[in-house]
Scaffold this motif. Structure first.
Motif, PDB file in Angstrom:
ATOM      1  N   MET A 165      21.740  -5.066 -93.112  1.00 44.09           N
ATOM      2  CA  MET A 165      20.563  -5.773 -93.105  1.00 44.09           C
ATOM      3  C   MET A 165      20.094  -6.085 -91.447  1.00 44.09           C
ATOM      4  SD  MET A 165      19.443  -6.423 -96.232  1.00 44.09           S
ATOM      5  CE  MET A 165      19.986  -5.895 -97.845  1.00 44.09           C
ATOM      6  N   GLY A 166      20.907  -5.719 -90.704  1.00 43.62           N
ATOM      7  CA  GLY A 166      20.636  -6.048 -89.278  1.00 43.62           C
ATOM      8  C   GLY A 166      20.190  -7.646 -89.167  1.00 43.62           C
ATOM      9  N   ASN A 167      19.391  -8.087 -88.331  1.00 46.38           N
ATOM     10  CA  ASN A 167      19.107  -9.582 -88.137  1.00 46.38           C
ATOM     11  C   ASN A 167      17.754  -9.680 -89.058  1.00 46.38           C
ATOM     12  OD1 ASN A 167      21.012  -9.661 -86.140  1.00 46.38           O
ATOM     13  ND2 ASN A 167      19.606  -8.943 -84.325  1.00 46.38           N
ATOM     14  N   ARG A 168      17.408  -9.087 -89.942  1.00 44.12           N
ATOM     15  CA  ARG A 168      16.465  -9.696 -90.744  1.00 44.12           C
ATOM     16  C   ARG A 168      16.988 -10.859 -91.803  1.00 44.12           C
ATOM     17  NH1 ARG A 168      11.780  -7.527 -92.806  1.00 44.12           N
ATOM     18  NH2 ARG A 168      11.248  -8.248 -94.987  1.00 44.12           N
ATOM     19  N   ILE A 169      15.953 -11.893 -91.590  1.00 43.43           N
ATOM     20  CA  ILE A 169      15.994 -12.967 -92.335  1.00 43.43           C
ATOM     21  C   ILE A 169      15.626 -12.832 -93.841  1.00 43.43           C
ATOM     22  CG2 ILE A 169      15.479 -15.375 -92.595  1.00 43.43           C
ATOM     23  CD1 ILE A 169      15.103 -15.439 -89.580  1.00 43.43           C
ATOM     24  N   LEU A 170      16.643 -12.929 -94.735  1.00 42.24           N
ATOM     25  CA  LEU A 170      16.204 -12.702 -96.097  1.00 42.24           C
ATOM     26  C   LEU A 170      15.467 -14.078 -96.724  1.00 42.24           C
ATOM     27  CD1 LEU A 170      19.192 -10.864 -97.552  1.00 42.24           C
ATOM     28  CD2 LEU A 170      17.324  -9.912 -96.383  1.00 42.24           C
ATOM     29  N   VAL A 171      14.861 -13.831 -97.722  1.00 38.27           N
ATOM     30  CA  VAL A 171      14.028 -14.875 -98.427  1.00 38.27           C
ATOM     31  C   VAL A 171      15.192 -15.863 -99.023  1.00 38.27           C
ATOM     32  CG1 VAL A 171      13.836 -13.892-100.758  1.00 38.27           C
ATOM     33  CG2 VAL A 171      11.993 -15.519 -99.854  1.00 38.27           C
ATOM     34  N   THR A 172      16.175 -15.400 -99.354  1.00 37.70           N
ATOM     35  CA  THR A 172      17.404 -16.375-100.001  1.00 37.70           C
ATOM     36  C   THR A 172      18.592 -15.791 -99.796  1.00 37.70           C
ATOM     37  OG1 THR A 172      17.995 -17.599-101.968  1.00 37.70           O
ATOM     38  CG2 THR A 172      17.273 -15.466-102.456  1.00 37.70           C
ATOM     39  N   ARG A 173      19.659 -16.323 -99.891  1.00 33.79           N
ATOM     40  CA  ARG A 173      21.121 -16.237 -99.796  1.00 33.79           C
ATOM     41  C   ARG A 173      22.039 -16.753-100.792  1.00 33.79           C
ATOM     42  NH1 ARG A 173      24.314 -15.640 -94.259  1.00 33.79           N
ATOM     43  NH2 ARG A 173      24.771 -17.760 -94.617  1.00 33.79           N
ATOM     44  N   SER A 174      22.816 -16.159-101.375  1.00 33.83           N
ATOM     45  CA  SER A 174      23.361 -16.890-102.557  1.00 33.83           C
ATOM     46  C   SER A 174      24.617 -17.970-101.560  1.00 33.83           C
ATOM     47  CB  SER A 174      24.383 -16.070-103.346  1.00 33.83           C
ATOM     48  OG  SER A 174      23.113 -14.930-103.992  1.00 33.83           O
ATOM     49  N   SER A 175      24.684 -19.147-102.572  1.00 31.79           N
ATOM     50  CA  SER A 175      25.762 -19.931-102.034  1.00 31.79           C
ATOM     51  C   SER A 175      26.983 -19.672-102.674  1.00 31.79           C
ATOM     52  CB  SER A 175      25.273 -21.511-102.679  1.00 31.79           C
ATOM     53  OG  SER A 175      24.263 -21.754-101.774  1.00 31.79           O
ATOM     54  N   MET A 176      28.288 -19.738-102.108  1.00 33.90           N
ATOM     55  CA  MET A 176      29.451 -19.201-102.500  1.00 33.90           C
ATOM     56  C   MET A 176      30.702 -20.075-101.804  1.00 33.90           C
ATOM     57  SD  MET A 176      29.235 -15.195-101.724  1.00 33.90           S
ATOM     58  CE  MET A 176      30.861 -14.759-102.707  1.00 33.90           C
ATOM     59  N   PRO A 177      31.663 -20.573-102.922  1.00 31.34           N
ATOM     60  CA  PRO A 177      32.522 -21.361-102.170  1.00 31.34           C
ATOM     61  C   PRO A 177      33.558 -20.725-101.483  1.00 31.34           C
ATOM     62  CG  PRO A 177      33.234 -20.467-104.410  1.00 31.34           C
ATOM     63  CD  PRO A 177      31.650 -19.824-104.118  1.00 31.34           C
ATOM     64  N   PRO A 178      34.403 -21.353-100.843  1.00 29.70           N
ATOM     65  CA  PRO A 178      35.256 -20.874-100.018  1.00 29.70           C
ATOM     66  C   PRO A 178      36.291 -19.657-100.682  1.00 29.70           C
ATOM     67  CG  PRO A 178      35.644 -22.939 -99.348  1.00 29.70           C
ATOM     68  CD  PRO A 178      34.616 -22.676-100.834  1.00 29.70           C
ATOM     69  N   MET A 179      36.437 -18.468-100.124  1.00 31.90           N
ATOM     70  CA  MET A 179      37.128 -17.236-100.812  1.00 31.90           C
ATOM     71  C   MET A 179      38.565 -17.909-101.612  1.00 31.90           C
ATOM     72  SD  MET A 179      37.667 -13.493 -99.641  1.00 31.90           S
ATOM     73  CE  MET A 179      38.733 -14.082 -98.178  1.00 31.90           C
ATOM     74  N   GLU A 180      39.109 -18.477-100.904  1.00 27.78           N
ATOM     75  CA  GLU A 180      40.441 -19.150-101.516  1.00 27.78           C
ATOM     76  C   GLU A 180      40.304 -19.722-102.346  1.00 27.78           C
ATOM     77  OE1 GLU A 180      39.422 -19.383 -98.160  1.00 27.78           O
ATOM     78  OE2 GLU A 180      40.358 -17.790 -97.348  1.00 27.78           O
ATOM     79  N   GLU A 181      39.181 -20.703-102.398  1.00 27.86           N
ATOM     80  CA  GLU A 181      39.114 -21.658-103.638  1.00 27.86           C
ATOM     81  C   GLU A 181      39.048 -20.752-105.157  1.00 27.86           C
ATOM     82  OE1 GLU A 181      35.968 -25.249-105.331  1.00 27.86           O
ATOM     83  OE2 GLU A 181      36.250 -24.372-102.942  1.00 27.86           O
ATOM     84  N   TYR A 182      37.974 -19.677-104.897  1.00 28.18           N
ATOM     85  CA  TYR A 182      37.633 -18.953-105.835  1.00 28.18           C
ATOM     86  C   TYR A 182      38.908 -18.267-106.205  1.00 28.18           C
ATOM     87  CZ  TYR A 182      35.371 -15.652-108.837  1.00 28.18           C
ATOM     88  OH  TYR A 182      34.840 -14.883-110.147  1.00 28.18           O
ATOM     89  N   PHE A 183      39.607 -17.725-105.577  1.00 27.44           N
ATOM     90  CA  PHE A 183      40.607 -17.128-106.032  1.00 27.44           C
ATOM     91  C   PHE A 183      41.878 -17.769-106.738  1.00 27.44           C
ATOM     92  CE2 PHE A 183      40.415 -13.577-102.253  1.00 27.44           C
ATOM     93  CZ  PHE A 183      39.417 -12.865-102.913  1.00 27.44           C
ATOM     94  N   GLU A 184      42.007 -19.031-106.222  1.00 32.61           N
ATOM     95  CA  GLU A 184      42.861 -19.865-106.637  1.00 32.61           C
ATOM     96  C   GLU A 184      42.392 -20.365-108.188  1.00 32.61           C
ATOM     97  OE1 GLU A 184      44.824 -24.462-106.147  1.00 32.61           O
ATOM     98  OE2 GLU A 184      43.715 -23.267-104.609  1.00 32.61           O
ATOM     99  N   GLU A 185      41.210 -20.508-108.368  1.00 29.28           N
ATOM    100  CA  GLU A 185      40.578 -20.622-109.741  1.00 29.28           C
ATOM    101  C   GLU A 185      40.584 -19.607-110.786  1.00 29.28           C
ATOM    102  OE1 GLU A 185      39.068 -23.200-112.281  1.00 29.28           O
ATOM    103  OE2 GLU A 185      39.182 -23.833-110.285  1.00 29.28           O
ATOM    104  N   VAL A 186      40.717 -18.393-110.101  1.00 28.82           N
ATOM    105  CA  VAL A 186      40.696 -16.883-111.285  1.00 28.82           C
ATOM    106  C   VAL A 186      42.179 -16.570-111.188  1.00 28.82           C
ATOM    107  CG1 VAL A 186      38.372 -16.570-110.769  1.00 28.82           C
ATOM    108  CG2 VAL A 186      39.981 -15.353-109.451  1.00 28.82           C
ATOM    109  N   ALA A 187      42.930 -17.198-110.417  1.00 26.89           N
ATOM    110  CA  ALA A 187      44.549 -16.450-110.419  1.00 26.89           C
ATOM    111  C   ALA A 187      45.013 -16.485-111.934  1.00 26.89           C
ATOM    112  CB  ALA A 187      45.210 -17.028-109.372  1.00 26.89           C
TER     113      ALA A 187
END
Length: 376
Positions: A1-23
């Motif tokens: 995407m380069g330096n283009r500013i998108l109209v929105t961007r998804s919020s996500m938790p810390p990766m480790e937190e999600y991995f722990e939740e789904v483990a």
């Protein structure tokens, strides 16, 4: 995407937190069909929204279709709704064998105008489906009074309104989930709160819970019974786990979005021909979108001029909502946008500017300067 500013961007938790939740899923191998994460998310959402009844779905559209089905509205019945919305709202009504009737919106926050609703009620009217546009709450009290007087169901499309609350004079608050007979929320990746893909319905009548779960599971009512021609709209465990994690960070995300929104408003508000939408003082907003209207006769440039200037500068914006639903190819042979003039004018003037929690304030300033530079 380069330096283009998108109209929105998804919020996500810390990766480790999600991995722990789904483990634990690698131990259970229970990946869908309303498992542990699904049940956990339902419980967490009910607590967060302050409601008793909630059912999860694969997306907001399926949720809306299923609640319309569960309400047992008469085939061909008229449903008053808004043309200033995403396609899903109207498509759900039509796909359930109902007839949309388009009321106009009010110019203050672009939600359904109660007076327009009242004028369109006929003996065939069976429900009202208002939309909390951009997270701006409809005039819920007046709409409910109209519905009660005419014996109509009220089903809110609250896709934009997760986390929005109305603060009452006594200091208590009511969430967007508490209004009407039911409220649908979208948990799409672009929303303030997301489960990657997902949605839910909140509802007053607890008897709807088993019915909704049956409709989203092929109409199966028992090991050897299928009573309805239902579909498959069950949220899987990975999506539910994303929701469990994201919900923990929601207040912080909304706080960041508020900072971004206020910077935009400070930059743009007061410019001739520019309209921004600050929340009412009694509303705890979610800052889901940053809509701006441009009146070319005063601002000196059209919405399209601003859109093109932003695009040329590498900034994504969106004409949201344009065109009106009643101008879609699939509806315009039946409906005319001329009958909803306030909505038509807004659709011709609106842009939603980039909005997400981690948008840098210097980027907000740059975007604002591009917008203001279009004035003539």
């Amino acid at each position: 995407m380069g330096n283009r500013i998108l109209v929105t961007r998804s919020s996500m938790p810390p990766m480790e937190e999600y991995f722990e939740e789904v483990a634990p899923l690698w131990e259970s191998h229970w990946l869908t069909n309303m498992g542990v994460e699904h049940k956990k998310l339902e419980a967490d959402l009910k607590e967060r929204l302050g409601i008793d009844n909630l059912a999860l779905f694969t997306n907001g559209h399926n949720a809306l279709e299923c609640i319309l089905e569960a309400m047992a509205l008469p085939t061909g019945g008229e449903v008053i709704t808004t043309p200033f919305t995403f396609a899903s709202t109207t498509h759900a009504i039509v796909r359930k064998g109902l007839t949309p009737v388009f009321a106009d919106v009010n110019p203050v926050n672009l939600t359904l105008d109660p007076e327009s609703i009242e004028r369109l009620i006929t003996p065939r009217t069976c429900a009202i489906v208002p939309v909390h546009v951009y997270g701006n709450l409809c005039d819920v009290d007046t709409i409910q009074e109209i519905a009660d007087r005419h014996g109509l169901k009220v089903i809110y499309d609250a896709a934009h309104a997760f986390g929005v609350e109305r603060v009452n004079e006594d200091g208590s608050s009511d969430s967007a989930a508490s209004f009407g007979d039911a409220a649908m929320f979208s948990f799409h990746a672009t929303k303030v709160f997301n489960t990657i893909e997902g949605g839910c319905v909140c509802f007053k009548n607890e008897d709807l819970y088993p019915l909704l779960n049956q409709w989203k599971n092929f109409g199966i009512t028992g090991p050897e019974d299928v009573e309805y021609v239902g579909g498959n709209a069950k949220m899987n465990e990975f999506c539910a786990a994303m929701g469990v994690c994201n919900l923990r960070h929601l207040d912080a995300e909304i706080g960041k979005r508020k900072t971004v929104a206020e910077r935009y408003w400070d930059n743009l508000e007061g410019t001739a021909g520019v309209t921004v939408f600050r929340p009412a003082k009694n509303i705890r907003h979610n800052y889901a979108y940053l809509p701006v209207l441009f009146d070319p006769s005063v601002f000196g440039a059209t919405r399209d001029d601003v859109f093109d200037a932003l695009d040329k500068a590498g900034v994504g914006a969106r004409k949201y909502f344009y065109p009106l639903v009643n101008d879609y190819a699939c509806y315009r042979s039946v409906y005319s946008s001329d009958r909803t003039p306030v909505a038509k004018k807004a659709a011709s003037q609106v842009i939603t500017l980039p909005m997400y929690a981690d948008l840098a304030l210097e980027d907000v300033d740059r975007i604002s300067n591009i917008v203001l530079g279009c004035a003539r």
